[in-house]
Design a protein around this motif. Sequence first.
Motif, PDB file in Angstrom:
ATOM      1  N   VAL A  55      -5.905  -0.376   3.386  1.00 14.11           N
ATOM      2  CA  VAL A  55      -5.055   0.701   2.914  1.00 14.11           C
ATOM      3  C   VAL A  55      -4.670   1.662   4.020  1.00 14.11           C
ATOM      4  N   ARG A  56      -3.462   2.359   3.650  1.00 12.91           N
ATOM      5  CA  ARG A  56      -2.975   3.446   4.289  1.00 12.91           C
ATOM      6  C   ARG A  56      -3.670   4.529   3.988  1.00 12.91           C
ATOM      7  N   ILE A  57      -4.392   5.475   4.779  1.00 12.73           N
ATOM      8  CA  ILE A  57      -4.877   6.463   4.218  1.00 12.73           C
ATOM      9  C   ILE A  57      -4.318   7.912   5.241  1.00 12.73           C
ATOM     10  N   GLN A  58      -4.314   9.019   4.363  1.00  8.50           N
ATOM     11  CA  GLN A  58      -3.865  10.400   4.926  1.00  8.50           C
ATOM     12  C   GLN A  58      -5.279  11.038   5.188  1.00  8.50           C
ATOM     13  N   VAL A  59      -5.166  11.478   6.683  1.00 13.68           N
ATOM     14  CA  VAL A  59      -6.693  12.358   6.875  1.00 13.68           C
ATOM     15  C   VAL A  59      -6.321  13.485   6.298  1.00 13.68           C
ATOM     16  N   ILE A  60      -7.296  14.111   5.773  1.00 15.65           N
ATOM     17  CA  ILE A  60      -7.396  15.652   5.311  1.00 15.65           C
ATOM     18  C   ILE A  60      -7.855  16.584   6.456  1.00 15.65           C
ATOM     19  N   GLU A  84     -10.345  15.676   9.709  1.00 13.15           N
ATOM     20  CA  GLU A  84     -10.957  14.913  10.682  1.00 13.15           C
ATOM     21  C   GLU A  84     -12.364  15.150  11.006  1.00 13.15           C
ATOM     22  N   GLU A  85     -12.796  16.449  10.703  1.00 15.31           N
ATOM     23  CA  GLU A  85     -14.278  16.780  11.316  1.00 15.31           C
ATOM     24  C   GLU A  85     -15.087  16.546   9.992  1.00 15.31           C
ATOM     25  N   GLU A  86     -14.546  16.661   8.646  1.00 13.04           N
ATOM     26  CA  GLU A  86     -15.360  16.289   7.530  1.00 13.04           C
ATOM     27  C   GLU A  86     -15.118  14.652   7.238  1.00 13.04           C
ATOM     28  N   LYS A  87     -14.264  14.084   7.815  1.00 14.41           N
ATOM     29  CA  LYS A  87     -14.053  12.583   7.602  1.00 14.41           C
ATOM     30  C   LYS A  87     -13.441  12.522   6.235  1.00 14.41           C
ATOM     31  N   LYS A  88     -12.451  13.385   5.797  1.00 14.55           N
ATOM     32  CA  LYS A  88     -12.180  12.814   4.682  1.00 14.55           C
ATOM     33  C   LYS A  88     -10.504  12.846   4.506  1.00 14.55           C
ATOM     34  N   GLY A  89     -10.033  12.035   3.534  1.00 10.67           N
ATOM     35  CA  GLY A  89      -8.701  11.632   3.365  1.00 10.67           C
ATOM     36  C   GLY A  89      -8.364  11.200   1.930  1.00 10.67           C
ATOM     37  N   ASN A  90      -7.171  10.875   1.842  1.00 15.95           N
ATOM     38  CA  ASN A  90      -6.550  10.171   0.499  1.00 15.95           C
ATOM     39  C   ASN A  90      -6.034   8.841   0.736  1.00 15.95           C
ATOM     40  N   VAL A  91      -6.312   8.053  -0.103  1.00 16.06           N
ATOM     41  CA  VAL A  91      -5.744   6.715   0.043  1.00 16.06           C
ATOM     42  C   VAL A  91      -4.077   6.667  -0.463  1.00 16.06           C
ATOM     43  N   GLU A  92      -3.338   6.514   0.132  1.00 15.14           N
ATOM     44  CA  GLU A  92      -1.732   6.366  -0.011  1.00 15.14           C
ATOM     45  C   GLU A  92      -1.160   5.390  -0.418  1.00 15.14           C
ATOM     46  N   GLU A  93      -1.781   4.149   0.280  1.00 18.71           N
ATOM     47  CA  GLU A  93      -0.967   2.975   0.035  1.00 18.71           C
ATOM     48  C   GLU A  93      -1.927   1.801   0.042  1.00 18.71           C
ATOM     49  N   ILE A  94      -1.963   1.040  -0.870  1.00 15.67           N
ATOM     50  CA  ILE A  94      -2.583  -0.482  -0.677  1.00 15.67           C
ATOM     51  C   ILE A  94      -1.770  -1.390  -0.094  1.00 15.67           C
ATOM     52  N   LEU A  95      -2.233  -2.021   1.033  1.00 17.88           N
ATOM     53  CA  LEU A  95      -1.297  -3.371   1.525  1.00 17.88           C
ATOM     54  C   LEU A  95      -1.586  -4.447   0.733  1.00 17.88           C
ATOM     55  N   PRO A  96      -0.557  -5.258   0.657  1.00 15.30           N
ATOM     56  CA  PRO A  96      -0.529  -6.482  -0.018  1.00 15.30           C
ATOM     57  C   PRO A  96      -1.915  -7.214   0.107  1.00 15.30           C
ATOM     58  N   ARG A  97      -2.288  -7.791  -0.915  1.00 20.64           N
ATOM     59  CA  ARG A  97      -3.828  -8.386  -1.023  1.00 20.64           C
ATOM     60  C   ARG A  97      -3.385 -10.030  -0.628  1.00 20.64           C
ATOM     61  N   SER A  98      -4.248 -10.460  -0.030  1.00 22.85           N
ATOM     62  CA  SER A  98      -4.209 -11.980   0.055  1.00 22.85           C
ATOM     63  C   SER A  98      -4.601 -12.838  -1.083  1.00 22.85           C
ATOM     64  N   MET A  99      -5.477 -12.320  -1.455  1.00 22.57           N
ATOM     65  CA  MET A  99      -6.559 -12.717  -2.535  1.00 22.57           C
ATOM     66  C   MET A  99      -7.296 -11.859  -3.225  1.00 22.57           C
ATOM     67  N   GLU A 100      -7.969 -12.137  -4.467  1.00 19.63           N
ATOM     68  CA  GLU A 100      -8.628 -11.167  -5.116  1.00 19.63           C
ATOM     69  C   GLU A 100      -9.665 -12.143  -5.724  1.00 19.63           C
ATOM     70  N   LEU A 101     -10.997 -11.628  -5.806  1.00 22.42           N
ATOM     71  CA  LEU A 101     -12.108 -12.298  -6.251  1.00 22.42           C
ATOM     72  C   LEU A 101     -12.496 -11.390  -7.542  1.00 22.42           C
ATOM     73  N   SER A 102     -13.057 -11.952  -8.539  1.00 24.64           N
ATOM     74  CA  SER A 102     -13.529 -10.906  -9.663  1.00 24.64           C
ATOM     75  C   SER A 102     -14.856 -10.835  -9.685  1.00 24.64           C
ATOM     76  N   ARG A 103     -15.700 -11.716  -9.227  1.00 28.39           N
ATOM     77  CA  ARG A 103     -17.032 -11.494  -9.188  1.00 28.39           C
ATOM     78  C   ARG A 103     -18.026 -11.835  -8.161  1.00 28.39           C
ATOM     79  N   PRO A 104     -18.037 -10.880  -7.228  1.00 28.52           N
ATOM     80  CA  PRO A 104     -17.889  -9.809  -7.313  1.00 28.52           C
ATOM     81  C   PRO A 104     -16.460  -9.141  -6.954  1.00 28.52           C
ATOM     82  N   PRO A 105     -15.998  -7.894  -7.569  1.00 25.27           N
ATOM     83  CA  PRO A 105     -14.526  -7.677  -7.304  1.00 25.27           C
ATOM     84  C   PRO A 105     -14.656  -7.449  -5.601  1.00 25.27           C
ATOM     85  N   VAL A 106     -13.740  -8.005  -5.141  1.00 21.34           N
ATOM     86  CA  VAL A 106     -13.292  -7.861  -3.572  1.00 21.34           C
ATOM     87  C   VAL A 106     -11.876  -8.572  -3.502  1.00 21.34           C
TER      88      VAL A 106
END
Length: 303
Positions: A47-52, A54-76
């Motif tokens: 993902v691409r995150i926007q850092v809100i 740096e000290e508290e290590k907090k941010g927002n997920v802005e974009e999910i990069l394309p997935r090569s694959m996806e498993l459902s159990r467990p979801p990953v």
Amino acid sequence: MSLKTGRILKGISGFYYVYVVESGIYECKAKGAFRKENIKPLVGDEVRIQVISEEEKKGNVEEILPRSMELSRPPVANVDQALVIFAMKKPAPNLRLLDSFLVNMEEKELPTVICFNKSDFVNEEEKELLKQTYESAGYQVIFSSTKEKSGLDEIKAVLEGKLTTVAGPSGVGKSSIINMLQSEVTMETDGMMKKMDSGKQTTRHSQLIRVSENSFIMDTPGFGSIDLPGIEEGELDELFPEMREEKYDCKFAGCAHLKEPDCAVKEKLAAGKIAESRYENYQAFYEELKGARKLDPKGLKKR
Ligand code: GDP
Ligand code: ZN
């Protein structure tokens, strides 16, 4: 404010923990836009995150990069390969269970490396037999012992730069191996997660464990019974790599490699180039899947 690229290690009640190389882990919320589009970030996502902060290590997920694959159990998402661990003894390896796992991974097109742990219990001869059985099927085989600290470098080399799902029946030493590969997360012997980072207690949920800057593993629970969901007997030979090519040389198209004459798979077996145990398990799976389909022609095992 700056954008950084990272990997989602875990997600807990709306928060995503994103690991950024050389910066560490940021606690992030997902942008509202994802929810509207019905896209849910997954463990393993890049993902691409926007850092809100740096000290508290907090941010927002802005974009999910394309997935090569996806498993459902467990979801990953973005799993590169599987590492399946069995023990040489205590418990002795259940090869039918191992072969069913390999068939499932072949169906998902996930390359799999096999690790036989507790190699301190056996001699070279016992190792050689398993090595031949699985190398002749095209799999890399590693022998390890957490007691003698052997094979761990080989495991590390296999994991390098990849996201690996790690599976195996309980008691084979999976937790012991994961603990020796890294120090961020401590696995209890019953497979429960004890602590992460600051020593905080965490409940059982799927998460990635970092074993180097760019290598991640996912501990995969639930592995004990033979299950071949969504697989039909007619495609089984495709899922045994040592039969995949040969089937085109069988006399009959659609040869099941059981009682048919002029069967290239049976010839390879007779020449000792397919392991007996692998062929026996192929037969067993074939009969089981065929039987299940007779009971339910629509495909009992489909999910
Ligand atoms: P898990 O259930 O697969 O996570 O297995 P654990 O890591 O909890 O290990 C189960 C038991 O096997 C523990 O008592 C370990 O100390 C033991 N064990 C783990 N690895 C080895 C090994 O390489 N050799 C021997 N002899 N025992 C091991
Ligand atoms: Zn055949």
